[in-house]
Write an enzyme that holds these catalytic residues in place. Sequence first.
Site, PDB file in Angstrom:
ATOM      1  N   SER A  69       0.796  -1.239   0.000  1.00 39.34           N
ATOM      2  CA  SER A  69       0.000   0.000   0.000  1.00 39.34           C
ATOM      3  C   SER A  69       0.820   1.277   0.000  1.00 39.34           C
ATOM      4  O   SER A  69       0.253   2.358  -0.157  1.00 39.34           O
ATOM      5  CB  SER A  69      -0.945   0.016   1.187  1.00 39.34           C
ATOM      6  OG  SER A  69      -2.012  -0.852   0.933  1.00 39.34           O
ATOM      7  N   LYS A  72       0.378   3.428  -2.906  1.00 39.74           N
ATOM      8  CA  LYS A  72      -0.811   4.287  -3.036  1.00 39.74           C
ATOM      9  C   LYS A  72      -0.481   5.776  -2.914  1.00 39.74           C
ATOM     10  O   LYS A  72      -1.224   6.621  -3.399  1.00 39.74           O
ATOM     11  CB  LYS A  72      -1.855   3.864  -1.993  1.00 39.74           C
ATOM     12  CG  LYS A  72      -2.338   2.428  -2.214  1.00 39.74           C
ATOM     13  CD  LYS A  72      -3.216   1.921  -1.083  1.00 39.74           C
ATOM     14  CE  LYS A  72      -3.594   0.465  -1.314  1.00 39.74           C
ATOM     15  NZ  LYS A  72      -4.384  -0.092  -0.186  1.00 39.74           N
ATOM     16  N   TYR A 196      -3.918  -2.564 -10.159  1.00 43.86           N
ATOM     17  CA  TYR A 196      -3.806  -2.356  -8.702  1.00 43.86           C
ATOM     18  C   TYR A 196      -2.915  -3.425  -8.056  1.00 43.86           C
ATOM     19  O   TYR A 196      -1.982  -3.114  -7.306  1.00 43.86           O
ATOM     20  CB  TYR A 196      -5.212  -2.365  -8.086  1.00 43.86           C
ATOM     21  CG  TYR A 196      -5.214  -2.392  -6.577  1.00 43.86           C
ATOM     22  CD1 TYR A 196      -4.973  -1.229  -5.847  1.00 43.86           C
ATOM     23  CD2 TYR A 196      -5.432  -3.573  -5.870  1.00 43.86           C
ATOM     24  CE1 TYR A 196      -4.947  -1.252  -4.451  1.00 43.86           C
ATOM     25  CE2 TYR A 196      -5.413  -3.603  -4.487  1.00 43.86           C
ATOM     26  CZ  TYR A 196      -5.170  -2.443  -3.781  1.00 43.86           C
ATOM     27  OH  TYR A 196      -5.139  -2.476  -2.405  1.00 43.86           O
ATOM     28  N   TYR A 248      -4.553   3.375   8.046  1.00 44.83           N
ATOM     29  CA  TYR A 248      -5.893   2.772   8.237  1.00 44.83           C
ATOM     30  C   TYR A 248      -6.459   3.186   9.588  1.00 44.83           C
ATOM     31  O   TYR A 248      -6.317   4.333   9.996  1.00 44.83           O
ATOM     32  CB  TYR A 248      -5.834   1.253   8.070  1.00 44.83           C
ATOM     33  CG  TYR A 248      -5.109   0.841   6.820  1.00 44.83           C
ATOM     34  CD1 TYR A 248      -5.593   1.250   5.580  1.00 44.83           C
ATOM     35  CD2 TYR A 248      -3.946   0.101   6.861  1.00 44.83           C
ATOM     36  CE1 TYR A 248      -4.942   0.892   4.420  1.00 44.83           C
ATOM     37  CE2 TYR A 248      -3.285  -0.262   5.703  1.00 44.83           C
ATOM     38  CZ  TYR A 248      -3.793   0.139   4.491  1.00 44.83           C
ATOM     39  OH  TYR A 248      -3.151  -0.199   3.342  1.00 44.83           O
ATOM     40  N   VAL A 266       1.187  -3.735   3.818  1.00 41.72           N
ATOM     41  CA  VAL A 266       1.169  -5.029   4.509  1.00 41.72           C
ATOM     42  C   VAL A 266       2.435  -5.858   4.267  1.00 41.72           C
ATOM     43  O   VAL A 266       2.606  -6.901   4.882  1.00 41.72           O
ATOM     44  CB  VAL A 266      -0.078  -5.896   4.191  1.00 41.72           C
ATOM     45  CG1 VAL A 266      -1.327  -5.312   4.785  1.00 41.72           C
ATOM     46  CG2 VAL A 266      -0.210  -6.146   2.718  1.00 41.72           C
TER      47      VAL A 266
HETATM   48  N1  GLU Z   1      -2.338  -5.295  -1.962  1.00 45.26           N
HETATM   49  C1  GLU Z   1      -2.844  -5.227  -0.615  1.00 45.26           C
HETATM   50  C2  GLU Z   1      -4.342  -5.441  -0.628  1.00 45.26           C
HETATM   51  O1  GLU Z   1      -4.965  -4.941  -1.488  1.00 45.26           O
HETATM   52  C3  GLU Z   1      -2.495  -3.912  -0.016  1.00 45.26           C
HETATM   53  C4  GLU Z   1      -2.913  -3.770   1.417  1.00 45.26           C
HETATM   54  C5  GLU Z   1      -1.909  -3.044   2.272  1.00 45.26           C
HETATM   55  O2  GLU Z   1      -0.741  -2.969   1.961  1.00 45.26           O
HETATM   56  O3  GLU Z   1      -2.319  -2.534   3.324  1.00 45.26           O
HETATM   57  O4  GLU Z   1      -4.903  -6.128   0.188  1.00 45.26           O
END
Ligand code: GLU
Length: 314
Positions: A69, A72, A196, A248, A266
């Site tokens: 993430s 992003k 994505y 988050y 993650v």
């Molecule tokens: N590719 C992961 C997902 O979509 C990213 C989540 C993350 O890094 O928090 O679940």
Amino acid sequence: MPQTPSPDLHAVVREIAEEMRARPDRGEVATYIPELARVDASAFGLVVIDADGTIAAGGDADVAFSIQSISKVFTLTLALGMVGDRLWRRVGREPSGSPFNSIVQLERERGIPRNPFINAGAIAVTDVILSGHQPREALGEILRFMQFLAEDPTIAIDEAVAASELRTGFRNVALANYMKSFGVLDNPVDFTLGVYFHHCAISMTCRQLARAGRFLVHSGRTPSTGHSVVSAERARRINAVMLTCGHYDGSGEFAYRVGLPGKSGVGGGILAVAPGRASIAVWSPGLDASGNSHLGRIALEILTRRLGWSIFGV
Ligand code: GLU
């Protein structure tokens, strides 16, 4: 304002890396993406690049990991460059207070994700980047942007991680279809998700990531090249969204303990921005209950305390 680099920076980074290596509490490595479950939980890396370009590195600073993430931040930057503030019609900029893969708010809020950093929001942002392109072109654009920012053409996508998530990313498939039903996504769901999953699977080291984050530290400019990546105003706003939404439902805790804009993934990485001072990348694969790097957060808390770098004061 750029600050004089702390004379202790190298020592502080080295000490923290040693302390973190020795700690028994390491969190839990993500297993919902099978390929990530194979990562060694004892890894720890930390890189700080200060305003003078001094690089302080500790631990596994040059081991590549899945940025997940953290990508992003860069897709948000690209999408804002493409459509400007119109992006905010497709995605909000409020903290969600919900887990990264939650679907509940989407129903109440008619398919508009709370922010660009929860999965739904990042999928909507990816859809914006994809519009008018083939998935391969959009992905190439994102990867080249990372390579450009990090000044490193070797940065690549880990195809095994992407394939692993393509096979098991059922929640993201649900989120994307749900948004599509509200007309929030323009492109075929498979295309958007393909891009994505692949941008989440970009593999980078702490050193590369800290380099890529420098434009957010220096009002939109990468100091070593002089390139203006975004305006100062946009950099400030991206940092604001990182502070409020970058972890988050652990974003409040991260602001409370670390006091810097930051984005976690993650894969166990965190990119943190000390405005005017330093770009910081940390990696420890074990996660806490909110899906954020357990030791990564602790390392940043110690670092900001020792150097007085919290944006909220010493
Ligand atoms: N590719 C992961 C997902 O979509 C990213 C989540 C993350 O890094 O928090 O679940």
